[in-house]
Design a protein around this motif. Structure first.
Motif, PDB file in Angstrom:
ATOM      1  N   THR A   6       0.840  -1.203   0.000  1.00 40.41           N
ATOM      2  CA  THR A   6       0.000   0.000   0.000  1.00 40.41           C
ATOM      3  C   THR A   6       0.871   1.248   0.000  1.00 40.41           C
ATOM      4  OG1 THR A   6      -1.749  -1.170   1.192  1.00 40.41           O
ATOM      5  CG2 THR A   6      -1.811   1.235   1.263  1.00 40.41           C
ATOM      6  N   LEU A   7       1.932   1.232   0.798  1.00 39.99           N
ATOM      7  CA  LEU A   7       2.838   2.385   0.859  1.00 39.99           C
ATOM      8  C   LEU A   7       3.623   2.548  -0.437  1.00 39.99           C
ATOM      9  CD1 LEU A   7       4.056   2.016   4.538  1.00 39.99           C
ATOM     10  CD2 LEU A   7       2.565   3.795   3.619  1.00 39.99           C
ATOM     11  N   LYS A   8       4.032   1.454  -1.046  1.00 37.09           N
ATOM     12  CA  LYS A   8       4.735   1.540  -2.334  1.00 37.09           C
ATOM     13  C   LYS A   8       3.813   2.128  -3.400  1.00 37.09           C
ATOM     14  CE  LYS A   8       8.138  -2.111  -1.569  1.00 37.09           C
ATOM     15  NZ  LYS A   8       8.591  -3.443  -1.963  1.00 37.09           N
ATOM     16  N   LYS A   9       2.524   1.763  -3.360  1.00 36.31           N
ATOM     17  CA  LYS A   9       1.544   2.318  -4.303  1.00 36.31           C
ATOM     18  C   LYS A   9       1.397   3.820  -4.054  1.00 36.31           C
ATOM     19  CE  LYS A   9      -2.162   2.048  -7.112  1.00 36.31           C
ATOM     20  NZ  LYS A   9      -2.115   3.349  -7.758  1.00 36.31           N
ATOM     21  N   LYS A  10       1.397   4.225  -2.784  1.00 36.18           N
ATOM     22  CA  LYS A  10       1.322   5.650  -2.442  1.00 36.18           C
ATOM     23  C   LYS A  10       2.526   6.397  -3.023  1.00 36.18           C
ATOM     24  CE  LYS A  10       1.083   8.635   1.646  1.00 36.18           C
ATOM     25  NZ  LYS A  10       1.001   8.648   3.114  1.00 36.18           N
ATOM     26  N   ILE A  11       3.718   5.815  -2.904  1.00 34.80           N
ATOM     27  CA  ILE A  11       4.931   6.420  -3.459  1.00 34.80           C
ATOM     28  C   ILE A  11       4.798   6.541  -4.982  1.00 34.80           C
ATOM     29  CG2 ILE A  11       7.409   6.074  -3.864  1.00 34.80           C
ATOM     30  CD1 ILE A  11       7.412   4.659  -1.030  1.00 34.80           C
ATOM     31  N   GLU A  12       4.354   5.460  -5.630  1.00 36.63           N
ATOM     32  CA  GLU A  12       4.173   5.482  -7.085  1.00 36.63           C
ATOM     33  C   GLU A  12       3.217   6.595  -7.496  1.00 36.63           C
ATOM     34  OE1 GLU A  12       2.891   1.611  -8.370  1.00 36.63           O
ATOM     35  OE2 GLU A  12       4.836   0.700  -7.942  1.00 36.63           O
ATOM     36  N   ASP A  13       2.113   6.738  -6.784  1.00 38.64           N
ATOM     37  CA  ASP A  13       1.141   7.787  -7.099  1.00 38.64           C
ATOM     38  C   ASP A  13       1.752   9.175  -6.922  1.00 38.64           C
ATOM     39  OD1 ASP A  13      -0.736   5.824  -7.663  1.00 38.64           O
ATOM     40  OD2 ASP A  13      -1.787   6.022  -5.736  1.00 38.64           O
ATOM     41  N   GLN A  14       2.524   9.364  -5.853  1.00 39.14           N
ATOM     42  CA  GLN A  14       3.151  10.669  -5.614  1.00 39.14           C
ATOM     43  C   GLN A  14       4.134  11.032  -6.720  1.00 39.14           C
ATOM     44  OE1 GLN A  14       4.708   9.861  -1.682  1.00 39.14           O
ATOM     45  NE2 GLN A  14       2.942  10.775  -0.673  1.00 39.14           N
ATOM     46  N   ILE A  15       4.941  10.073  -7.148  1.00 40.83           N
ATOM     47  CA  ILE A  15       5.961  10.407  -8.149  1.00 40.83           C
ATOM     48  C   ILE A  15       5.375  10.514  -9.559  1.00 40.83           C
ATOM     49  CG2 ILE A  15       7.835   9.481  -6.768  1.00 40.83           C
ATOM     50  CD1 ILE A  15       7.900   7.020  -8.553  1.00 40.83           C
ATOM     51  N   LYS A  16       4.219   9.890  -9.786  1.00 46.53           N
ATOM     52  CA  LYS A  16       3.573  10.000 -11.104  1.00 46.53           C
ATOM     53  C   LYS A  16       2.818  11.303 -11.256  1.00 46.53           C
ATOM     54  CE  LYS A  16       2.983   5.086 -12.066  1.00 46.53           C
ATOM     55  NZ  LYS A  16       2.016   3.977 -12.113  1.00 46.53           N
ATOM     56  N   THR A  17       2.312  11.859 -10.156  1.00 47.64           N
ATOM     57  CA  THR A  17       1.465  13.051 -10.246  1.00 47.64           C
ATOM     58  C   THR A  17       2.196  14.357  -9.945  1.00 47.64           C
ATOM     59  OG1 THR A  17       0.704  12.695  -7.976  1.00 47.64           O
ATOM     60  CG2 THR A  17      -0.655  11.774  -9.735  1.00 47.64           C
ATOM     61  N   ASN A  18       3.483  14.279  -9.625  1.00 41.27           N
ATOM     62  CA  ASN A  18       4.268  15.480  -9.330  1.00 41.27           C
ATOM     63  C   ASN A  18       5.583  15.432 -10.093  1.00 41.27           C
ATOM     64  OD1 ASN A  18       2.720  16.760  -6.933  1.00 41.27           O
ATOM     65  ND2 ASN A  18       2.876  14.596  -6.391  1.00 41.27           N
ATOM     66  N   LYS A  19       5.926  16.544 -10.748  1.00 42.12           N
ATOM     67  CA  LYS A  19       7.171  16.593 -11.532  1.00 42.12           C
ATOM     68  C   LYS A  19       8.399  16.428 -10.639  1.00 42.12           C
ATOM     69  CE  LYS A  19       9.406  19.330 -15.120  1.00 42.12           C
ATOM     70  NZ  LYS A  19       9.018  18.721 -16.378  1.00 42.12           N
ATOM     71  N   PHE A  20       8.398  17.099  -9.480  1.00 41.47           N
ATOM     72  CA  PHE A  20       9.489  17.018  -8.515  1.00 41.47           C
ATOM     73  C   PHE A  20       8.966  16.470  -7.207  1.00 41.47           C
ATOM     74  CE2 PHE A  20      11.360  20.060 -11.322  1.00 41.47           C
ATOM     75  CZ  PHE A  20      12.718  19.950 -11.142  1.00 41.47           C
ATOM     76  N   PRO A  49       7.409  23.732  -8.940  1.00 41.39           N
ATOM     77  CA  PRO A  49       6.789  23.283  -7.694  1.00 41.39           C
ATOM     78  C   PRO A  49       7.459  21.990  -7.209  1.00 41.39           C
ATOM     79  CG  PRO A  49       5.145  23.613  -9.436  1.00 41.39           C
ATOM     80  CD  PRO A  49       6.494  23.746 -10.067  1.00 41.39           C
ATOM     81  N   ILE A  50       7.663  21.895  -5.917  1.00 40.69           N
ATOM     82  CA  ILE A  50       8.314  20.724  -5.322  1.00 40.69           C
ATOM     83  C   ILE A  50       7.333  20.079  -4.345  1.00 40.69           C
ATOM     84  CG2 ILE A  50      10.266  19.890  -3.967  1.00 40.69           C
ATOM     85  CD1 ILE A  50      11.660  22.610  -4.728  1.00 40.69           C
ATOM     86  N   TYR A  51       7.080  18.802  -4.542  1.00 44.26           N
ATOM     87  CA  TYR A  51       6.251  18.038  -3.612  1.00 44.26           C
ATOM     88  C   TYR A  51       7.203  17.351  -2.646  1.00 44.26           C
ATOM     89  CZ  TYR A  51       2.749  14.764  -1.886  1.00 44.26           C
ATOM     90  OH  TYR A  51       1.907  14.039  -1.075  1.00 44.26           O
ATOM     91  N   SER A  52       7.030  17.602  -1.353  1.00 46.16           N
ATOM     92  CA  SER A  52       7.950  17.011  -0.378  1.00 46.16           C
ATOM     93  C   SER A  52       7.206  16.117   0.604  1.00 46.16           C
ATOM     94  CB  SER A  52       8.692  18.101   0.396  1.00 46.16           C
ATOM     95  OG  SER A  52       7.813  18.799   1.246  1.00 46.16           O
ATOM     96  N   VAL A  53       7.926  15.107   1.073  1.00 48.65           N
ATOM     97  CA  VAL A  53       7.399  14.178   2.062  1.00 48.65           C
ATOM     98  C   VAL A  53       8.427  14.071   3.187  1.00 48.65           C
ATOM     99  CG1 VAL A  53       6.637  11.817   2.498  1.00 48.65           C
ATOM    100  CG2 VAL A  53       6.184  12.880   0.261  1.00 48.65           C
ATOM    101  N   ASP A  54       7.971  14.318   4.409  1.00 47.08           N
ATOM    102  CA  ASP A  54       8.835  14.230   5.582  1.00 47.08           C
ATOM    103  C   ASP A  54       8.854  12.786   6.072  1.00 47.08           C
ATOM    104  OD1 ASP A  54      10.201  14.455   7.963  1.00 47.08           O
ATOM    105  OD2 ASP A  54       8.678  15.681   8.956  1.00 47.08           O
ATOM    106  N   VAL A  55       9.951  12.083   5.809  1.00 42.39           N
ATOM    107  CA  VAL A  55      10.041  10.670   6.201  1.00 42.39           C
ATOM    108  C   VAL A  55      10.174  10.501   7.715  1.00 42.39           C
ATOM    109  CG1 VAL A  55      10.961   9.916   3.978  1.00 42.39           C
ATOM    110  CG2 VAL A  55      12.542  10.520   5.813  1.00 42.39           C
ATOM    111  N   LEU A  56      10.592  11.545   8.412  1.00 43.04           N
ATOM    112  CA  LEU A  56      10.712  11.449   9.869  1.00 43.04           C
ATOM    113  C   LEU A  56       9.344  11.305  10.534  1.00 43.04           C
ATOM    114  CD1 LEU A  56      13.456  14.131  10.619  1.00 43.04           C
ATOM    115  CD2 LEU A  56      13.720  11.643  10.506  1.00 43.04           C
ATOM    116  N   SER A  57       8.323  11.828   9.897  1.00 44.57           N
ATOM    117  CA  SER A  57       6.981  11.753  10.482  1.00 44.57           C
ATOM    118  C   SER A  57       6.222  10.505  10.030  1.00 44.57           C
ATOM    119  CB  SER A  57       6.179  13.010  10.131  1.00 44.57           C
ATOM    120  OG  SER A  57       5.942  13.059   8.740  1.00 44.57           O
TER     121      SER A  57
END
Length: 107
Positions: A6-20, A49-57
């Motif tokens: 499920t988390l890998k799918k979330k990552i795939e969706d994030q990188i497909k829908t955002n240029k950075f 635009p940069i999409y960021s994800v805080d891995v610490l949280s």
């Protein structure tokens, strides 16, 4: 579907829908390590635009990200849906003028 899948799918969706996309320690405005801060600084030079994800949280996401990329450290940067690398790689690409070429590439 397992939590990891499920988390890998979330990552795939994030990188497909955002240029950075940058998976980092902290946020764009408050990076929590020097490598994340430098990578954000380099990416901001692109004025994109940069999409960021805080891995610490989100520790489970961090684990899934490491499995997804087979890359053990952060930041991890994706451009146009492709894993580019970390801070050193993105900095070298910027210094060589390769980052701008990658940005101009149609998605």
């Amino acid at each position: 579907m397992s939590e990891t899948n499920t988390l890998k799918k979330k990552i795939e969706d994030q990188i497909k829908t955002n240029k950075f996309v940058i998976y980092m320690k902290g946020t764009l405005d408050f990076p929590q390590c020097g490598f994340s801060a430098q990578a954000v600084q380099v990416l901001r030079t692109t004025k994109q635009p940069i999409y960021s994800v805080d891995v610490l949280s989100d520790d489970p996401l961090w684990t899934a990200l490491e499995e997804f990329t087979q890359w053990p450290t952060v930041p991890q940067i994706f451009i146009n849906g492709e894993f580019v690398g970390g801070c050193d790689i993105i900095t070298e690409m910027y210094e060589r003028g390769e980052l701008q070429k990658l940005i101009e590439k149609p998605t």
